[in-house]
Scaffold this active site. Structure first.
Site, PDB file in Angstrom:
ATOM      1  N   HIS A 133       0.795  -1.256  -0.022  1.00 17.28           N
ATOM      2  CA  HIS A 133       0.029  -0.076  -0.004  1.00 17.28           C
ATOM      3  C   HIS A 133       0.898   1.305   0.050  1.00 17.28           C
ATOM      4  O   HIS A 133       0.422   2.073  -0.744  1.00 17.28           O
ATOM      5  CB  HIS A 133      -0.944  -0.135   1.181  1.00 17.28           C
ATOM      6  CG  HIS A 133      -1.997   1.213   1.289  1.00 17.28           C
ATOM      7  ND1 HIS A 133      -2.883   0.886   0.498  1.00 17.28           N
ATOM      8  CD2 HIS A 133      -1.884   2.295   1.769  1.00 17.28           C
ATOM      9  CE1 HIS A 133      -3.638   2.138   0.701  1.00 17.28           C
ATOM     10  NE2 HIS A 133      -2.833   3.103   1.339  1.00 17.28           N
ATOM     11  N   GLU A 143      -4.418 -12.679 -14.242  1.00 16.05           N
ATOM     12  CA  GLU A 143      -3.796 -12.371 -12.965  1.00 16.05           C
ATOM     13  C   GLU A 143      -3.511 -13.771 -12.374  1.00 16.05           C
ATOM     14  O   GLU A 143      -2.756 -13.731 -11.455  1.00 16.05           O
ATOM     15  CB  GLU A 143      -3.909 -11.568 -12.262  1.00 16.05           C
ATOM     16  CG  GLU A 143      -5.423 -11.490 -11.715  1.00 16.05           C
ATOM     17  CD  GLU A 143      -5.900 -10.298 -10.984  1.00 16.05           C
ATOM     18  OE1 GLU A 143      -5.096  -9.329 -10.386  1.00 16.05           O
ATOM     19  OE2 GLU A 143      -7.161  -9.912 -10.690  1.00 16.05           O
ATOM     20  N   ASP A 190      -0.346  -9.694  -9.439  1.00 19.21           N
ATOM     21  CA  ASP A 190      -0.724 -11.173  -8.920  1.00 19.21           C
ATOM     22  C   ASP A 190      -0.122 -12.205  -9.889  1.00 19.21           C
ATOM     23  O   ASP A 190       0.054 -13.408  -9.216  1.00 19.21           O
ATOM     24  CB  ASP A 190      -2.153 -11.022  -8.747  1.00 19.21           C
ATOM     25  CG  ASP A 190      -2.938 -10.402  -7.773  1.00 19.21           C
ATOM     26  OD1 ASP A 190      -2.210 -10.622  -6.539  1.00 19.21           O
ATOM     27  OD2 ASP A 190      -3.622  -9.713  -7.681  1.00 19.21           O
ATOM     28  N   CYS A 215      -1.773  -4.057 -16.849  1.00 28.45           N
ATOM     29  CA  CYS A 215      -1.968  -2.882 -15.690  1.00 28.45           C
ATOM     30  C   CYS A 215      -1.352  -3.326 -14.463  1.00 28.45           C
ATOM     31  O   CYS A 215      -1.628  -2.565 -13.512  1.00 28.45           O
ATOM     32  CB  CYS A 215      -3.443  -2.889 -15.771  1.00 28.45           C
ATOM     33  SG  CYS A 215      -4.339  -4.287 -14.861  1.00 28.45           S
TER      34      CYS A 215
HETATM   35  C1  PEP Z   1      -2.440  -6.886 -10.509  1.00 29.15           C
HETATM   36  O1  PEP Z   1      -2.533  -8.141  -9.899  1.00 29.15           O
HETATM   37  O2  PEP Z   1      -1.390  -6.727 -11.121  1.00 29.15           O
HETATM   38  C2  PEP Z   1      -3.232  -5.905 -10.275  1.00 29.15           C
HETATM   39  C3  PEP Z   1      -3.357  -4.849 -11.213  1.00 29.15           C
HETATM   40  O3  PEP Z   1      -4.228  -5.711  -9.515  1.00 29.15           O
HETATM   41  P1  PEP Z   1      -4.092  -5.287  -7.842  1.00 29.15           P
HETATM   42  O4  PEP Z   1      -2.674  -4.766  -7.928  1.00 29.15           O
HETATM   43  O5  PEP Z   1      -5.294  -4.613  -7.355  1.00 29.15           O
HETATM   44  O6  PEP Z   1      -4.129  -6.694  -7.220  1.00 29.15           O
HETATM   45 MG    MG Z   2      -4.575  -8.143  -8.845  1.00 30.56          MG
END
Ligand code: PEP
Ligand code: MG
Length: 589
Positions: A194, A440, A464, A511
């Site tokens: 975070h 992911e 992930d 992303c």
């Molecule tokens: C990811 O897992 O790459 C993702 C973009 O989702 P988060 O970071 O919110 O788990």
């Molecule tokens: Mg994720």
């Protein structure tokens, strides 16, 4: 003479910050303990009651400011939780009870709240752990008021400081006054923690995972956070400080150049265009993304809407919030991800019991599983809100944690039912809203072609995907050295997912945090991914990096890199490519 030290950590937000350390202690601050004789107990009771009142007034004042500014609605939920604790008669009676027994007011607060926190600790429950943080923060506020320190340690510090803590909680970071934070240092956390995401979104230099930081650094120590190289200099000598100040100036010049180039198109030297989108969590991020030249929002994480609050958002609230983001983006496309709670994104609204949180949350009821099995109605409400906002702009739905085709089919059926219900209710919505699947989970990457047949786009979540491919908890710093997005296995899965999308003519974007890292952004582009979504603060650097590259060369390098046998080999090739293209500026990549 203060001790000079150099501590290593993980660089998560670039830049150099120089300033005094401000340690944010977890738990309660030290408070004096003494006995109050019976003839002074009434005065002590009054002192305690006044502190309670002062704390309530402070919360109310912050509440009013936040309501007027309309930038951080999430903070209101935290403030409401704090207000409820302060108004609770148990707190009042519990602390007064100790004063009546002869404890001084500060001691009474520490004693009573420690007992309450100890009960929560024993329960080892995700919901109650979050509650414990709220109680601790209320306790700190009360003690600071009793001790005459005014505001609590996270929310207010008059002059700019570098914050040092074990790890910052989401509520800490929302309560901070960001303008007085020069840098972040945490003992725990990894690249996708975070603190990392927050620091990057605010463009504040940060180094996380610095072992022993809270023990070895003292309040007021002079710190230099080198968010470029992941180093923390404690009380540097004059020579080192001069070098680092020079590095800071060079970084500022580089950063200004980056911002100036935000108006140029995101294209390689030989004219290959790449869509650079923003990852956002709050409406204020959308405003920033716009300023930094984002082509749209590639990932709007909606978990925040369910965190730090005591009631669920209803459909109208969701529509209002989504509408704000869509209008802040000025008719640019916005991809909104349905709630991805579970895993590290536990929220007290749902995870009231340990059994809900699961034995291993990252492998349990998370993302789409949680929506389809645990909270169908909440999910249905969110889908209706998304479809409704779709009639007011270009909105796409993105589904998290999809592991196979049946989950997708179930969601698509639900979307159809949501549309029918909106027709029955006579509400406007977008009947053709694009729906995409996150990739992911390794199974989703391997079955990308089958998934692509059912959806309009794929978005690879590399945070992930790395965690699940390498079996490395993304938040566990003890295995952070194994968290390698450049691992050949992760890259091969990305290539398979991309090929699956291409086979079905479905666009594939990335992303995860990889998209905001210049080395990987260049590699992904060379692999054939034309859409990258990242923290807004990363947009200028990625744009500038790609503008220095040649697409035909990138595709060649990508072929070599994909044949790499080890992460070291992969990273070596990428670093060399970047060094050649970026020259002097390379050190800031
Ligand atoms: C990811 O897992 O790459 C993702 C973009 O989702 P988060 O970071 O919110 O788990
Ligand atoms: Mg994720």
């Amino acid at each position: 003479m203060k001790t000079m030290m150099e501590l290593a950590g993980i660089p998560v937000s670039p830049g150099i910050a120089i300033g005094p350390a401000h340690l944010v202690a977890r738990g309660m601050p030290d408070a004096p303990h003494y006995c109050v004789t019976s003839d002074h107990r009434e005065e002590e009771e009054v002192r305690l009651l006044l502190a309670l009142e002062q704390s309530q007034q402070q919360i109310q004042a912050i509440h009013q400011t936040v309501t007027q500014q309309q930038t951080n609605p999430e903070l209101l939920y935290i403030l409401d939780a704090h207000r409820l604790i302060l108004e609770d008669s148990m707190l009042r009676e519990g602390t007064l009870g100790y004063v009546r027994k002869g404890f001084n007011a500060e001691w009474a607060v520490v004693r009573y709240l420690s007992e309450v926190i100890a009960v929560f600790q024993q329960m080892d429950d995700a919901y109650l752990r979050e509650k414990r943080t709220d109680i601790e923060q209320v306790g700190k506020r009360l003690l600071n008021n009793l001790l005459g320190h005014g505001e609590d340690s996270v929310a207010g510090f008059p002059s700019p400081v570098i914050l040092v803590s074990e790890e910052f909680t989401p509520s800490d970071t929302l309560l901070m006054k960001h303008e007085t934070v020069l840098g972040f240092v945490t003992q725990r956390g990894g690249r996708t923690s975070h603190t990392a995401i927050l620091a990057k979104s605010l463009s504040i230099p940060a180094v996380v995972g610095v072992r022993g930081a809270t023990v070895r650094i003292e309040q007021g120590d002079q710190l230099v956070v080198d968010g470029v190289n992941g180093l923390l200099h404690v009380n540097p000598d004059r020579e080192t400080l001069a070098q680092l100040t020079h590095k800071q100036e060079r970084y500022h010049t580089f950063r200004n150049r980056l911002l100036e180039s935000s108006i140029h198109p995101a294209a390689t030297q030989d004219g290959h265009q790449i869509l650079l989108n923003a990852n956002i969590e709050l409406c204020s991020d959308a405003v920033r993304a716009q300023k930094l030249g984002a082509a749209g929002v590639g990932l709007y994480r909606t978990e925040h809407l369910y965190m730090n609050r005591v009631t669920l958002p209803d459909e109208e609230e969701l529509v209002r919030t989504f509408r704000q983001v869509v209008s802040a983006m000025n008719s640019l496309p916005v991809t909104i991800r349905t709630m991805d709670v579970g895993g590290e994104k536990q929220t007290k609204l749902f995870f009231k019991h340990r059994s809900h949180a699961g034995v291993n949350p990252a492998l349990g009821m998370q993302g789409i599983r949680f929506c389809l099995r645990s909270e169908r109605q909440v999910f249905f409400t969110q889908i209706r809100a998304l479809l409704r906002v779709g009639s007011e702009g270009t909105v796409r739905i993105l589904l998290p944690m999809i592991s196979g085709v049946p989950e997708l089919e179930e969601v698509l059926q639900m979307v159809e039912r949501a549309k029918e219900s909106l027709i029955r209710d006579g509400l406007n919505f977008d009947p053709d809203m694009a729906i995409g699947s996150m990739v992911e989970v390794p199974s989703a990457a391997l079955c990308a072609e089958q998934l692509a047949e059912k959806v309009d786009f794929l978005s690879i979540g590399t945070n992930d995907l790395t965690q699940y491919t390498l079996a490395v908890d993304r938040l566990d710093e003890s295995v952070a050295y194994l968290y390698e997005p450049g691992h050949p296995a992760v890259l091969r899965l990305i290539a398979i997912a991309l090929a699956g999308g291409v086979a079905k003519g479905v666009p594939v974007s990335v992303c995860g945090e990889m998209a905001g890292d210049p080395k990987f952004a260049a590699l992904l582009t060379g692999m054939g991914i034309d859409e990258l979504s990242m923290t807004p603060g990363c947009l200028p650097l990625i744009r500038r990096t790609l503008r220095k590259m040649d697409y035909s060369q990138l595709t060649e390098t990508a072929k070599y890199v994909l044949n790499g046998q080890t992460t070291q080999e992969v990273m070596g090739l990428l670093e060399e490519m970047l060094r050649q293209a970026c020259g002097d500026e390379y050190i800031f990549h």
